[in-house]
Write an enzyme that holds these catalytic residues in place. Structure first.
Site, PDB file in Angstrom:
ATOM      1  N   HIS A 312       0.801  -1.404   0.383  1.00  0.00           N
ATOM      2  CA  HIS A 312       0.010   0.224  -0.266  1.00  0.00           C
ATOM      3  C   HIS A 312       0.885   1.413  -0.478  1.00  0.00           C
ATOM      4  CE1 HIS A 312      -2.929   2.562   0.760  1.00  0.00           C
ATOM      5  NE2 HIS A 312      -4.025   2.324   0.536  1.00  0.00           N
ATOM      6  N   ASP A 370      -7.800  -5.200  -0.231  1.00  0.00           N
ATOM      7  CA  ASP A 370      -8.111  -6.520  -1.031  1.00  0.00           C
ATOM      8  C   ASP A 370      -8.037  -7.710  -0.542  1.00  0.00           C
ATOM      9  OD1 ASP A 370      -7.825  -3.223  -2.852  1.00  0.00           O
ATOM     10  OD2 ASP A 370      -9.616  -4.500  -2.747  1.00  0.00           O
TER      11      ASP A 370
HETATM   12  C1  SDX Z   1      -6.484  -0.316  -2.633  1.00  0.00           C
HETATM   13  O1  SDX Z   1      -4.784   4.357  -2.015  1.00  0.00           O
HETATM   14  C2  SDX Z   1      -5.276   4.206  -1.561  1.00  0.00           C
HETATM   15  O2  SDX Z   1      -6.119   3.740  -0.163  1.00  0.00           O
HETATM   16  C3  SDX Z   1      -6.473   2.644  -2.407  1.00  0.00           C
HETATM   17  C4  SDX Z   1      -7.240   2.134  -1.652  1.00  0.00           C
HETATM   18  C5  SDX Z   1      -8.603   2.166  -1.331  1.00  0.00           C
HETATM   19  O3  SDX Z   1      -9.326   1.923  -0.221  1.00  0.00           O
HETATM   20  O4  SDX Z   1      -8.480   3.455  -1.949  1.00  0.00           O
HETATM   21  O5  SDX Z   1      -6.699   1.592  -0.522  1.00  0.00           O
HETATM   22  C6  SDX Z   1      -7.495   0.434  -2.206  1.00  0.00           C
HETATM   23  O6  SDX Z   1      -6.262  -0.186  -4.141  1.00  0.00           O
HETATM   24  C7  SDX Z   1      -5.173  -0.882  -1.341  1.00  0.00           C
HETATM   25  C8  SDX Z   1      -3.051  -1.499  -3.095  1.00  0.00           C
HETATM   26  C9  SDX Z   1      -4.620  -2.873  -3.486  1.00  0.00           C
HETATM   27  N1  SDX Z   1      -3.907  -2.689  -4.300  1.00  0.00           N
HETATM   28  C10 SDX Z   1      -3.028  -4.560  -4.333  1.00  0.00           C
HETATM   29  O7  SDX Z   1      -3.550  -4.658  -3.500  1.00  0.00           O
HETATM   30  C11 SDX Z   1      -2.385  -4.742  -5.826  1.00  0.00           C
HETATM   31  C12 SDX Z   1      -1.157  -4.763  -5.522  1.00  0.00           C
HETATM   32  N2  SDX Z   1       0.295  -4.022  -4.913  1.00  0.00           N
HETATM   33  C13 SDX Z   1       1.021  -3.209  -5.428  1.00  0.00           C
HETATM   34  O8  SDX Z   1       1.122  -2.998  -6.610  1.00  0.00           O
HETATM   35  C14 SDX Z   1       1.301  -1.719  -4.106  1.00  0.00           C
HETATM   36  O9  SDX Z   1       1.614  -2.541  -3.687  1.00  0.00           O
HETATM   37  C15 SDX Z   1       0.936  -1.174  -4.834  1.00  0.00           C
HETATM   38  C16 SDX Z   1       0.256  -0.415  -6.199  1.00  0.00           C
HETATM   39  C17 SDX Z   1      -0.466  -1.615  -3.817  1.00  0.00           C
HETATM   40  C18 SDX Z   1       1.709   0.249  -3.772  1.00  0.00           C
HETATM   41  O10 SDX Z   1       2.457   0.618  -4.746  1.00  0.00           O
HETATM   42  P1  SDX Z   1       3.627   1.887  -4.765  1.00  0.00           P
HETATM   43  O11 SDX Z   1       3.284   2.872  -3.315  1.00  0.00           O
HETATM   44  O12 SDX Z   1       3.891   2.763  -5.754  1.00  0.00           O
HETATM   45  O13 SDX Z   1       5.015   0.989  -4.251  1.00  0.00           O
HETATM   46  P2  SDX Z   1       6.270   0.206  -5.049  1.00  0.00           P
HETATM   47  O14 SDX Z   1       5.372   0.246  -6.609  1.00  0.00           O
HETATM   48  O15 SDX Z   1       6.868   1.327  -5.189  1.00  0.00           O
HETATM   49  O16 SDX Z   1       6.545  -1.022  -4.750  1.00  0.00           O
HETATM   50  C19 SDX Z   1       7.661  -0.861  -3.324  1.00  0.00           C
HETATM   51  C20 SDX Z   1       8.837  -1.798  -2.987  1.00  0.00           C
HETATM   52  C21 SDX Z   1       8.846  -2.459  -4.730  1.00  0.00           C
HETATM   53  O17 SDX Z   1       9.996  -2.483  -4.494  1.00  0.00           O
HETATM   54  P3  SDX Z   1      12.181  -2.519  -4.612  1.00  0.00           P
HETATM   55  O18 SDX Z   1      10.938  -1.985  -6.119  1.00  0.00           O
HETATM   56  O19 SDX Z   1      11.786  -1.690  -3.911  1.00  0.00           O
HETATM   57  O20 SDX Z   1      12.396  -3.585  -4.638  1.00  0.00           O
HETATM   58  O21 SDX Z   1       7.482  -2.922  -2.677  1.00  0.00           O
HETATM   59  C22 SDX Z   1       7.460  -3.711  -3.701  1.00  0.00           C
HETATM   60  C23 SDX Z   1       7.933  -3.250  -5.228  1.00  0.00           C
HETATM   61  O22 SDX Z   1       8.175  -3.999  -6.244  1.00  0.00           O
HETATM   62  N3  SDX Z   1       6.603  -3.859  -4.342  1.00  0.00           N
HETATM   63  C24 SDX Z   1       5.471  -5.722  -4.543  1.00  0.00           C
HETATM   64  C25 SDX Z   1       3.671  -5.332  -3.799  1.00  0.00           C
HETATM   65  N4  SDX Z   1       3.692  -3.960  -3.617  1.00  0.00           N
HETATM   66  C26 SDX Z   1       5.120  -3.242  -3.358  1.00  0.00           C
HETATM   67  N5  SDX Z   1       5.936  -6.543  -4.310  1.00  0.00           N
HETATM   68  C27 SDX Z   1       5.478  -7.429  -4.911  1.00  0.00           C
HETATM   69  N6  SDX Z   1       3.588  -7.635  -4.478  1.00  0.00           N
HETATM   70  C28 SDX Z   1       3.457  -6.183  -4.092  1.00  0.00           C
HETATM   71  N7  SDX Z   1       2.339  -6.534  -4.009  1.00  0.00           N
END
Ligand code: SDX
Length: 435
Positions: A312, A370
């Site tokens: 998140h 989720d």
């Molecule tokens: C919702 O914003 C809100 O409030 C949203 C929400 C709401 O109520 O409105 O809470 C609802 O959208 C919840 C989120 C649902 N999405 C998912 O579950 C999809 C999986 N999650 C990721 O796509 C991600 O965690 C996000 C999009 C939710 C957040 O992404 P960020 O903040 O841009 O973080 P990032 O992508 O830069 O990740 C940081 C690191 C990265 O690794 P490094 O580059 O540091 O090595 O964490 C890793 C990412 O690759 N990472 C994950 C991951 N999420 C982040 N690795 C594996 N699986 C994941 N799910």
């Protein structure tokens, strides 16, 4: 807003320093007011993805990402989930206070009074393929409300805004259920005033004309909790979309339709559908025994595989909604005699393994709202393709409350970000004969 402290921006290129006021909120990070930077320096700030940018002031919802806390109008989500129903939370988000019994009754009557849609909209649905994704239908029919309810589109009139808010909160469940019925070839159901908001959703989705429909109280309560947990969440992507659309003066139905479009993405509200598909694929590949292999793939950047339902932008601790959703999941599975549901077992094991793995711990990746919501909705008979629609039904009150807060601001301006241009400089045109 008053400012007690200032920030000074100085430049190594000899540009004059700039002083900027710092504002304190009730709680949470201070903000540096950078609005005058471009005028005073000719420079923009740069923050793709808004990692460090507060786009507005708001009094509606606060998230403490480090502590894993979520608060609607000052009330922790755990307290609201245990003591309120969705309509009470709608009133709180819209008007800022919990309703008295009389206020609650009037609000509920108003919502029920607006829950039907114009009969012409039934024909509107029939223009879609039966196998259209229900989110595609919902984006369209919510935007189309402006074609039917244009008598409440004067956004400068508070009463008009109030009616539009009640209308969209009341009608999106009806339209969502119609999208579902249309996809399964069953007749549409009319909302029933004798049922609660959540029970009415269940009867409009699962009721049949051939027999009376008795909602299961445990499932109704579970759906009501799902609606409460998803109702608002600060300036997430879809809420920011609604605010930006609204800042141009677009009508509220168009703004909510834009929000639904943004919510559809798998990185946002579409994650619940993607998470369930992930769990179902794991089950097909062998279930719990395949979790280790899957986690290895997730940690391999080149695989492009993410652990859906984890991570998140704000929560760097357990999403409080995920804890409540897991409890709800357990209640529903127990009620339905599915406590050994293989998907729930896989999800619990996957969560346990991930939270012991440094890849997730070091990146502060925890289950979000989720992660469990798909399992509980599937157990309730809600098809995977409808999960994000249900999220949209809930989040509508958050979107319209944030929209109303923005439109009510006296100095509200159209949102218009700038950019860092790295394309071609102006260049000579070559006629096609010479290219
Ligand atoms: C919702 O914003 C809100 O409030 C949203 C929400 C709401 O109520 O409105 O809470 C609802 O959208 C919840 C989120 C649902 N999405 C998912 O579950 C999809 C999986 N999650 C990721 O796509 C991600 O965690 C996000 C999009 C939710 C957040 O992404 P960020 O903040 O841009 O973080 P990032 O992508 O830069 O990740 C940081 C690191 C990265 O690794 P490094 O580059 O540091 O090595 O964490 C890793 C990412 O690759 N990472 C994950 C991951 N999420 C982040 N690795 C594996 N699986 C994941 N799910």
């Amino acid at each position: 807003m008053k400012s007690e402290h200032k920030a000074t921006l100085s430049f190594s290129d000899g540009s004059p320093s700039v002083e900027m006021p710092i504002y304190k909120g009730t709680v949470g990070p201070d903000v540096i007011d950078i609005r005058k930077i471009y005028g005073q320096t000719g420079k923009f700030t740069f923050d793709p993805g808004f990692m460090s940018t507060a786009a507005c002031e708001s009094k509606i919802t606060y998230i403490d990402g480090d502590k894993g806390e979520l608060v609607y109008r000052g009330y922790p989500i755990e307290i609201l989930a245990a003591n309120c129903d969705h309509l009470e939370v709608c009133y709180l988000l819209l008007y800022g206070e919990l309703p008295t019994a009389a206020q609650r009754e009037r609000f509920e009557e108003s919502v029920k009074g607006h829950s039907m849609v114009h009969e012409q909209m039934h024909f509107f649905l029939r223009g879609f393929r039966r196998d259209a994704h229900p989110m595609a239908v919902l984006v369209a029919v919510i935007g189309a409300l402006a074609a039917f309810y244009h008598d409440s589109l004067d956004i400068d009139d508070p009463e008009s805004r109030r009616i539009s808010a009640v209308r969209v909160i009341a009608k999106i469940p009806t339209l969502m259920a119609m999208a579902y019925k249309y996809s399964v070839g069953q007749p549409f159901r009319y909302p029933q005033k004798n049922l609660s908001f959540a029970a009415n959703i269940m009867q409009m989705m699962f009721g049949m004309p051939t027999e009376p429909y008795e909602p299961n109280e445990v499932l109704v309560r579970a759906l009501d909790r799902i609606l409460i947990l998803h109702a608002d969440h600060e300036q997430n992507a879809s809420t920011s979309t609604v605010r930006l659309a609204g800042s141009s003066g677009a009508n509220p139905f168009a703004c909510i339709s834009a929000g639904i479009s943004t919510l559809w993405g798998p990185a946002h509200g579409g994650a619940n559908e993607a998470c369930l598909v992930m769990l179902q694929n794991l089950q097909k590949q062998g279930g719990v025994s395949k979790i280790g292999e899957f986690i290895t793939k997730v940690k391999d950047k080149d695989s492009g595989v993410k652990l859906m339902g984890f991570g998140h932008r704000v929560y760097k601790n357990y999403d409080p909604r995920a804890k409540l959703m897991r409890e709800t999941c357990h209640e529903v599975l127990t009620e339905l005699g599915l406590h050994d549901d293989p998907l729930f077992a896989i999800a619990m094991k996957l969560e346990q393994i991930a939270l012991e793995d440094d890849y997730f711990v070091s990146r502060k990746l925890y289950p979000n709202v989720d992660y469990y919501s798909g399992i509980v909705q599937k157990a309730m008979g809600i098809p995977v393709s409808m999960f994000t629609c249900m999220f949209a039904v809930s989040r509508t009150v958050g979107w319209i409350s944030q929209w109303n807060e923005m439109i009510s601001e006296p100095d509200q301006k159209i949102g218009r970000p700038r950019q860092l241009y790295t394309g071609y400089p102006t260049r000579e045109f070559i006629p096609v004969k010479k290219r």
